[in-house]
Design an enzyme around this catalytic site. Sequence first.
Site, PDB file in Angstrom:
ATOM      1  N   LEU A 127     -33.432  11.388   9.864  1.00  0.00           N
ATOM      2  CA  LEU A 127     -32.899  10.031   9.972  1.00  0.00           C
ATOM      3  C   LEU A 127     -31.423  10.079  10.325  1.00  0.00           C
ATOM      4  O   LEU A 127     -30.620  10.673   9.618  1.00  0.00           O
ATOM      5  CB  LEU A 127     -33.099   9.262   8.662  1.00  0.00           C
ATOM      6  CG  LEU A 127     -32.843   7.752   8.689  1.00  0.00           C
ATOM      7  CD1 LEU A 127     -33.662   7.062   7.596  1.00  0.00           C
ATOM      8  CD2 LEU A 127     -31.370   7.405   8.500  1.00  0.00           C
ATOM      9  N   HIS A 231     -24.919  15.546   0.492  1.00  0.00           N
ATOM     10  CA  HIS A 231     -23.684  15.282   1.226  1.00  0.00           C
ATOM     11  C   HIS A 231     -23.228  13.854   0.899  1.00  0.00           C
ATOM     12  O   HIS A 231     -24.072  12.977   0.683  1.00  0.00           O
ATOM     13  CB  HIS A 231     -23.962  15.426   2.725  1.00  0.00           C
ATOM     14  CG  HIS A 231     -22.739  15.425   3.575  1.00  0.00           C
ATOM     15  ND1 HIS A 231     -22.117  14.261   3.974  1.00  0.00           N
ATOM     16  CD2 HIS A 231     -22.024  16.431   4.129  1.00  0.00           C
ATOM     17  CE1 HIS A 231     -21.075  14.554   4.726  1.00  0.00           C
ATOM     18  NE2 HIS A 231     -20.993  15.868   4.828  1.00  0.00           N
TER      19      HIS A 231
END
Length: 338
Positions: A127, A231
């Site tokens: 994505l 992240h």
Amino acid sequence: MSFRLRAARTEDIEPLYEMAKLTGGGFTNLPADRDALGAKLARSSDAFANPGDELVDEQFVLVLENAEIGAVRGTCQLMTQVGQQWPFYSYRLNTLTQHSQELDRTVRAELLSLVTDLEGSSEVGGLFLHPNERAGGLGLLLARSRYLFIAMHRARFADRILAELRGIIDERGGSPFWDGVAGRFFGMSFQEADYFNAINGNQFIADLMPKHPVYVAMLDVEAKKVIGLPHPTGRAAMRMLEKEGFRYEGYVDIFDGGPSMIARTDDVVSIAQAHQGTVADIALETGEKALLATGRLTEFRSCYGARELRDDGSVAIDAHAADLLGVGKGDTVWSVAR
């Protein structure tokens, strides 16, 4: 909003390549390599062309399109059965407890064990939304439309589904986890290993990675503190996955230490609550905000819209959504509340 998701086509390679260059590394499913992207799109085309309902190793690529100008501004992927071409490796974080009667002391040590436990699962991944479009819920449209696609093609997907989140990458584009663990055995930087994996697969991990568990206590501080952390740009994605019913169960990526989120496919909220109905009206002016989808395989399209569920199981939708989906009265639409 005039954005819709559709099946990717071979001519989408250039916008996908331009987006791949913006990922910043650690994004194996969207490599900045035209040949690799071309192979991915070819494999996706084969999957879309397969009319069957069997579970086999396939990959579907979807793109987010601005329908007004035809520009591709995002992408996402679905893998039906991972670990079939080559092993699907993860590290499993677990605890070893030992006790000494002489010292009257119990010691608990965390271990990272190389496993293929998640082999055979389906996976949602890849994505990416163009930085200029990260508003208005488009990331949510990309993410949740995948679950409507699964609901609409349920037999093509496994009973367990996973999502790997990118781990911590430092300002140099390196990975503290890679430097502290696998990098010690390969003589390759994270960027080199990540790129090689994206292009050639991870069989080199099987060939060279030690099979014995790694004691977390023996890693440096920087490597230890990023295990299982997404992240910063993936924190919102992790929250979305948790809302859908995914959970972190101690599996982490072998390259960057990012968390692998797992769920039972039929328990994913957007799959369990997906409603299939015949369109009864396309002039709805007000209604419940929803994700709407229609079409099988290459004809798949999804977008945001308004819906009203009728007592007879049919559905009314707004005219703009009907136009984006290309549907009219009597057609079938799948939907889930936004």
